[in-house]
Design a protein around this motif. Structure first.
Motif, PDB file in Angstrom:
ATOM      1  N   LEU A  61       0.817  -1.205   0.000  1.00 38.94           N
ATOM      2  CA  LEU A  61       0.000   0.000   0.000  1.00 38.94           C
ATOM      3  C   LEU A  61       0.855   1.260   0.000  1.00 38.94           C
ATOM      4  O   LEU A  61       0.569   2.212  -0.729  1.00 38.94           O
ATOM      5  N   SER A  62       1.909   1.286   0.790  1.00 40.31           N
ATOM      6  CA  SER A  62       2.745   2.486   0.867  1.00 40.31           C
ATOM      7  C   SER A  62       3.382   2.803  -0.491  1.00 40.31           C
ATOM      8  O   SER A  62       3.480   3.967  -0.888  1.00 40.31           O
ATOM      9  N   ARG A  64       2.099   1.923  -3.504  1.00 38.78           N
ATOM     10  CA  ARG A  64       1.021   2.387  -4.379  1.00 38.78           C
ATOM     11  C   ARG A  64       0.702   3.844  -4.113  1.00 38.78           C
ATOM     12  O   ARG A  64       0.512   4.617  -5.053  1.00 38.78           O
ATOM     13  N   ARG A  65       0.656   4.246  -2.847  1.00 34.59           N
ATOM     14  CA  ARG A  65       0.384   5.646  -2.497  1.00 34.59           C
ATOM     15  C   ARG A  65       1.470   6.573  -3.016  1.00 34.59           C
ATOM     16  O   ARG A  65       1.183   7.634  -3.556  1.00 34.59           O
ATOM     17  N   ARG A  66       2.735   6.196  -2.837  1.00 36.27           N
ATOM     18  CA  ARG A  66       3.841   7.038  -3.330  1.00 36.27           C
ATOM     19  C   ARG A  66       3.777   7.189  -4.834  1.00 36.27           C
ATOM     20  O   ARG A  66       4.005   8.268  -5.381  1.00 36.27           O
ATOM     21  N   GLU A  68       1.077   6.977  -6.726  1.00 39.85           N
ATOM     22  CA  GLU A  68      -0.071   7.839  -7.046  1.00 39.85           C
ATOM     23  C   GLU A  68       0.276   9.297  -6.808  1.00 39.85           C
ATOM     24  O   GLU A  68      -0.088  10.165  -7.610  1.00 39.85           O
ATOM     25  N   GLU A  69       0.979   9.593  -5.707  1.00 38.90           N
ATOM     26  CA  GLU A  69       1.383  10.967  -5.412  1.00 38.90           C
ATOM     27  C   GLU A  69       2.338  11.499  -6.483  1.00 38.90           C
ATOM     28  O   GLU A  69       2.229  12.652  -6.895  1.00 38.90           O
TER      29      GLU A  69
END
Length: 73
Positions: A61-62, A64-66, A68-69
């Motif tokens: 998850l971490s 994927r978030r990075r 996306e950012e």
């Protein structure tokens, strides 16, 4: 009773961690820190089939978030 027949009779549960990674764990045994029941219990094959169904993106998850950012910014 052989090890293979014991494993076939064992009940497992699907577990998930905060990074949305999945695994199986023996039902009835305490979960390791950081892992939570997903809600599915059954045979090893049933649990692995559930994981194949819900865990479609293997990235933590971490990450994927990075990603996306980085794309949004």
């Amino acid at each position: 009773m052989s090890d293979s027949s014991t494993a076939a009779e064992q009940t497992y549960r699907v577990v998930r961690n905060d990074e949305e990674q999945f695994s199986i764990w023996w039902a009835g045994r305490a979960l390791p820190d950081g892992w939570y029941p997903e809600g599915t219990e059954g045979s090893r094959d049933e649990c692995l089939a559930r994981i194949a169904e819900v865990w479609t993106d293997m990235r933590p998850l971490s990450l994927r978030r990075r990603m996306e950012e980085a794309t949004a910014g």
